[in-house]
Design a protein around this motif. Sequence first.
Motif, PDB file in Angstrom:
ATOM      1  N   MET A   1       0.845  -1.162   0.000  1.00  0.00           N
ATOM      2  CA  MET A   1       0.000   0.000   0.000  1.00  0.00           C
ATOM      3  C   MET A   1       0.900   1.238   0.000  1.00  0.00           C
ATOM      4  SD  MET A   1      -2.800   1.171   2.902  1.00  0.00           S
ATOM      5  CE  MET A   1      -3.961  -0.083   2.449  1.00  0.00           C
ATOM      6  N   ASN A   2       0.619   2.177  -0.892  1.00  0.00           N
ATOM      7  CA  ASN A   2       1.382   3.421  -0.914  1.00  0.00           C
ATOM      8  C   ASN A   2       0.587   4.517  -0.190  1.00  0.00           C
ATOM      9  OD1 ASN A   2      -0.499   4.543  -2.770  1.00  0.00           O
ATOM     10  ND2 ASN A   2       0.655   3.692  -4.491  1.00  0.00           N
ATOM     11  N   LEU A   3       1.171   5.703  -0.080  1.00  0.00           N
ATOM     12  CA  LEU A   3       0.513   6.782   0.663  1.00  0.00           C
ATOM     13  C   LEU A   3      -0.809   7.204   0.031  1.00  0.00           C
ATOM     14  CD1 LEU A   3       3.525   9.011   1.719  1.00  0.00           C
ATOM     15  CD2 LEU A   3       2.040   7.676   3.215  1.00  0.00           C
ATOM     16  N   HIS A   4      -0.886   7.202  -1.292  1.00  0.00           N
ATOM     17  CA  HIS A   4      -2.138   7.558  -1.966  1.00  0.00           C
ATOM     18  C   HIS A   4      -3.238   6.546  -1.623  1.00  0.00           C
ATOM     19  CE1 HIS A   4      -4.898   9.089  -4.961  1.00  0.00           C
ATOM     20  NE2 HIS A   4      -5.013   7.861  -5.445  1.00  0.00           N
ATOM     21  N   GLN A   5      -2.906   5.263  -1.671  1.00  0.00           N
ATOM     22  CA  GLN A   5      -3.885   4.227  -1.314  1.00  0.00           C
ATOM     23  C   GLN A   5      -4.286   4.335   0.152  1.00  0.00           C
ATOM     24  OE1 GLN A   5      -1.261   1.104  -2.601  1.00  0.00           O
ATOM     25  NE2 GLN A   5      -2.569   0.586  -4.355  1.00  0.00           N
ATOM     26  N   LEU A   6      -3.311   4.618   1.028  1.00  0.00           N
ATOM     27  CA  LEU A   6      -3.621   4.795   2.447  1.00  0.00           C
ATOM     28  C   LEU A   6      -4.588   5.958   2.632  1.00  0.00           C
ATOM     29  CD1 LEU A   6      -3.239   4.280   5.476  1.00  0.00           C
ATOM     30  CD2 LEU A   6      -1.217   5.755   5.370  1.00  0.00           C
ATOM     31  N   ASN A   7      -4.332   7.054   1.960  1.00  0.00           N
ATOM     32  CA  ASN A   7      -5.202   8.218   2.063  1.00  0.00           C
ATOM     33  C   ASN A   7      -6.626   7.877   1.622  1.00  0.00           C
ATOM     34  OD1 ASN A   7      -5.827  10.917   2.600  1.00  0.00           O
ATOM     35  ND2 ASN A   7      -5.285  11.568   0.539  1.00  0.00           N
ATOM     36  N   THR A   8      -6.746   7.158   0.517  1.00  0.00           N
ATOM     37  CA  THR A   8      -8.061   6.753   0.010  1.00  0.00           C
ATOM     38  C   THR A   8      -8.775   5.851   1.007  1.00  0.00           C
ATOM     39  OG1 THR A   8      -7.271   6.913  -2.275  1.00  0.00           O
ATOM     40  CG2 THR A   8      -9.253   5.581  -1.889  1.00  0.00           C
ATOM     41  N   GLU A   9      -8.069   4.849   1.535  1.00  0.00           N
ATOM     42  CA  GLU A   9      -8.665   3.916   2.496  1.00  0.00           C
ATOM     43  C   GLU A   9      -9.034   4.621   3.807  1.00  0.00           C
ATOM     44  OE1 GLU A   9      -9.522   0.669   2.120  1.00  0.00           O
ATOM     45  OE2 GLU A   9      -8.877   0.742   0.027  1.00  0.00           O
ATOM     46  N   ALA A  10      -8.180   5.548   4.242  1.00  0.00           N
ATOM     47  CA  ALA A  10      -8.448   6.280   5.487  1.00  0.00           C
ATOM     48  C   ALA A  10      -9.679   7.168   5.336  1.00  0.00           C
ATOM     49  CB  ALA A  10      -7.234   7.115   5.877  1.00  0.00           C
ATOM     50  N   ARG A  11      -9.795   7.859   4.221  1.00  0.00           N
ATOM     51  CA  ARG A  11     -10.958   8.722   3.993  1.00  0.00           C
ATOM     52  C   ARG A  11     -12.252   7.909   3.887  1.00  0.00           C
ATOM     53  NH1 ARG A  11      -9.370  13.752   3.614  1.00  0.00           N
ATOM     54  NH2 ARG A  11      -7.263  14.240   2.905  1.00  0.00           N
ATOM     55  N   ALA A  12     -12.137   6.664   3.430  1.00  0.00           N
ATOM     56  CA  ALA A  12     -13.310   5.786   3.343  1.00  0.00           C
ATOM     57  C   ALA A  12     -13.638   5.134   4.685  1.00  0.00           C
ATOM     58  CB  ALA A  12     -13.073   4.709   2.281  1.00  0.00           C
ATOM     59  N   GLY A  13     -12.762   5.334   5.692  1.00  0.00           N
ATOM     60  CA  GLY A  13     -13.003   4.768   7.016  1.00  0.00           C
ATOM     61  C   GLY A  13     -12.624   3.307   7.153  1.00  0.00           C
ATOM     62  N   HIS A  14     -11.786   2.809   6.258  1.00  0.00           N
ATOM     63  CA  HIS A  14     -11.414   1.393   6.275  1.00  0.00           C
ATOM     64  C   HIS A  14     -10.186   1.074   7.118  1.00  0.00           C
ATOM     65  CE1 HIS A  14     -13.485   1.124   2.086  1.00  0.00           C
ATOM     66  NE2 HIS A  14     -14.361   1.122   3.078  1.00  0.00           N
ATOM     67  N   VAL A  15      -9.409   2.082   7.505  1.00  0.00           N
ATOM     68  CA  VAL A  15      -8.153   1.844   8.227  1.00  0.00           C
ATOM     69  C   VAL A  15      -8.437   1.773   9.729  1.00  0.00           C
ATOM     70  CG1 VAL A  15      -5.820   2.676   8.684  1.00  0.00           C
ATOM     71  CG2 VAL A  15      -6.838   3.011   6.423  1.00  0.00           C
ATOM     72  N   ASP A  16      -8.075   0.642  10.338  1.00  0.00           N
ATOM     73  CA  ASP A  16      -8.280   0.442  11.777  1.00  0.00           C
ATOM     74  C   ASP A  16      -7.255   1.228  12.583  1.00  0.00           C
ATOM     75  OD1 ASP A  16     -10.286  -1.460  11.140  1.00  0.00           O
ATOM     76  OD2 ASP A  16      -8.756  -3.025  10.985  1.00  0.00           O
ATOM     77  N   GLU A  17      -5.983   1.166  12.161  1.00  0.00           N
ATOM     78  CA  GLU A  17      -4.917   1.842  12.883  1.00  0.00           C
ATOM     79  C   GLU A  17      -3.660   1.861  12.035  1.00  0.00           C
ATOM     80  OE1 GLU A  17      -4.233  -0.442  16.441  1.00  0.00           O
ATOM     81  OE2 GLU A  17      -3.174  -2.019  15.373  1.00  0.00           O
ATOM     82  N   LEU A  18      -2.723   2.716  12.447  1.00  0.00           N
ATOM     83  CA  LEU A  18      -1.384   2.750  11.869  1.00  0.00           C
ATOM     84  C   LEU A  18      -0.409   2.299  12.936  1.00  0.00           C
ATOM     85  CD1 LEU A  18      -1.380   6.211  10.069  1.00  0.00           C
ATOM     86  CD2 LEU A  18      -1.552   3.961   9.005  1.00  0.00           C
ATOM     87  N   ASN A  19       0.583   1.514  12.554  1.00  0.00           N
ATOM     88  CA  ASN A  19       1.618   1.073  13.482  1.00  0.00           C
ATOM     89  C   ASN A  19       2.974   1.494  12.946  1.00  0.00           C
ATOM     90  OD1 ASN A  19       0.011  -0.273  15.459  1.00  0.00           O
ATOM     91  ND2 ASN A  19      -0.309  -1.906  13.965  1.00  0.00           N
ATOM     92  N   LEU A  20       3.742   2.124  13.808  1.00  0.00           N
ATOM     93  CA  LEU A  20       5.112   2.508  13.513  1.00  0.00           C
ATOM     94  C   LEU A  20       5.975   1.470  14.198  1.00  0.00           C
ATOM     95  CD1 LEU A  20       6.972   4.610  12.229  1.00  0.00           C
ATOM     96  CD2 LEU A  20       6.835   5.901  14.362  1.00  0.00           C
ATOM     97  N   ILE A  21       6.554   0.552  13.417  1.00  0.00           N
ATOM     98  CA  ILE A  21       7.240  -0.618  13.954  1.00  0.00           C
ATOM     99  C   ILE A  21       8.747  -0.388  13.962  1.00  0.00           C
ATOM    100  CG2 ILE A  21       7.632  -3.090  13.651  1.00  0.00           C
ATOM    101  CD1 ILE A  21       4.890  -3.101  12.142  1.00  0.00           C
ATOM    102  N   ALA A  22       9.326  -0.450  15.159  1.00  0.00           N
ATOM    103  CA  ALA A  22      10.772  -0.280  15.314  1.00  0.00           C
ATOM    104  C   ALA A  22      11.479  -1.526  14.797  1.00  0.00           C
ATOM    105  CB  ALA A  22      11.115  -0.055  16.787  1.00  0.00           C
TER     106      ALA A  22
END
Length: 101
Positions: free
Chosen positions: A1-22
């Motif tokens: 998934m790229n940033l454009h796809q993330l933006n689209t999914e987030a605006r549609a309310g499909h993204v549960d959460e983001l994880n920043l993994i060390a």
Amino acid sequence: MNLHQLNTEARAGHVDELNLIAIEGGDYLIEARVKGHAHPLSDTRGERMRVRSVEDARERLKGIPMLSMHLVHWSVQDEMCGMSSHPEEDLKVPISQRSAW
């Protein structure tokens, strides 16, 4: 998934959460959880997006709608001698998607 796809999914309310993994070496990977499935973010070359810090991640995500975001450190118990009988627990700490500065 790229940033454009993330933006689209987030605006549609499909993204549960983001994880920043060390990961080893001080870098981080960003993953989006969509309907319970992990989707690592990729850069413009299609490779996994690596960021250098929490602030670097925030900068790259600044155009994305506000989402629940966590800093994740994998369990180190598997690297410790004699710790195999303990349940592994990753450290998952909520952080703000926007800088507090």
